[in-house]
Design an enzyme around this catalytic site. Sequence first.
Site, PDB file in Angstrom:
ATOM      1  N   GLY A  46       0.999  -0.887   0.135  1.00 34.43           N
ATOM      2  CA  GLY A  46       0.072  -0.106  -0.017  1.00 34.43           C
ATOM      3  C   GLY A  46       0.989   1.214  -0.078  1.00 34.43           C
ATOM      4  CD  GLN A  51       3.047   5.766   3.193  1.00 31.33           C
ATOM      5  OE1 GLN A  51       2.038   5.144   1.865  1.00 31.33           O
ATOM      6  NE2 GLN A  51       3.768   5.129   2.524  1.00 31.33           N
ATOM      7  CB  CYS A  88       5.330   2.291   7.268  1.00 34.24           C
ATOM      8  SG  CYS A  88       4.907   3.620   6.247  1.00 34.24           S
ATOM      9  CG  LEU A  89       6.650   1.046   0.856  1.00 32.26           C
ATOM     10  CD1 LEU A  89       5.381   1.765  -0.331  1.00 32.26           C
ATOM     11  CD2 LEU A  89       8.083  -0.123   0.796  1.00 32.26           C
ATOM     12  CG  HIS A 130      -0.081   0.998   7.056  1.00 29.92           C
ATOM     13  ND1 HIS A 130       0.373   0.876   8.049  1.00 29.92           N
ATOM     14  CD2 HIS A 130       0.363   2.148   6.243  1.00 29.92           C
ATOM     15  CE1 HIS A 130       2.176   1.428   7.783  1.00 29.92           C
ATOM     16  NE2 HIS A 130       1.567   2.201   6.328  1.00 29.92           N
ATOM     17  CD  GLU A 131      -0.808   2.941   2.797  1.00 30.02           C
ATOM     18  OE1 GLU A 131      -0.619   3.855   2.777  1.00 30.02           O
ATOM     19  OE2 GLU A 131      -0.241   1.538   2.910  1.00 30.02           O
ATOM     20  CG  HIS A 134       0.590   6.892   5.735  1.00 23.12           C
ATOM     21  ND1 HIS A 134       1.249   7.432   6.323  1.00 23.12           N
ATOM     22  CD2 HIS A 134       0.405   6.025   5.347  1.00 23.12           C
ATOM     23  CE1 HIS A 134       2.151   6.125   6.577  1.00 23.12           C
ATOM     24  NE2 HIS A 134       1.622   4.998   5.834  1.00 23.12           N
TER      25      HIS A 134
HETATM   26 ZN    ZN Z   1       2.708   3.027   5.823  1.00 23.33          ZN
END
Ligand code: ZN
Length: 157
Positions: A46, A51, A88-89, A130-131, A134
């Site tokens: 995701g 991000q 998380c990226l 999670h997304e 963000h």
């Molecule tokens: Zn993330």
Amino acid sequence: MALRTIRLLGDPVLNKVCREVTEVTPKIKVLIDDMLETMYEAEGVGLAAPQVGVLRRIVTIDIGEGPIIMINPRIVSADGEQVGGEACLSYPGKAGQVTRPNHVVARALDENMEEFEIDATELLARAICHEIDHLDGHMYTEFVEGDIYDVEAEEEE
Ligand code: ZN
């Protein structure tokens, strides 16, 4: 399409609340394509627009069942509980335990600004939560139970 730079934990853009999308402009279409490419290149499940430094309410998700694009997503119901590792990226190489609902129903707009609903469980429910976090300026690290630990790259989300 082009790869975008993934912003990392500590970048203030990750703590801002994103604006709703009112129109899918050519620029937004390019952003979505770039987000998908960036997510796949990074082997994440995701990615949220902040991000890549864009404060718009857009997320891309693929848990291995094909791409899902959600514009202005929101959770309309949630139940159950799952406890598991989350990554998380924007915080590469790390993970931590987070409790999430095991089942969520979410609504969002697609690229044609048509509303759709997703009934999600387990990993997909976790990814959606999670997304969306963000988009409200939150990282999973705020909700971790216990210590953040090191992980292999392929486990990152
Ligand atoms: Zn993330």
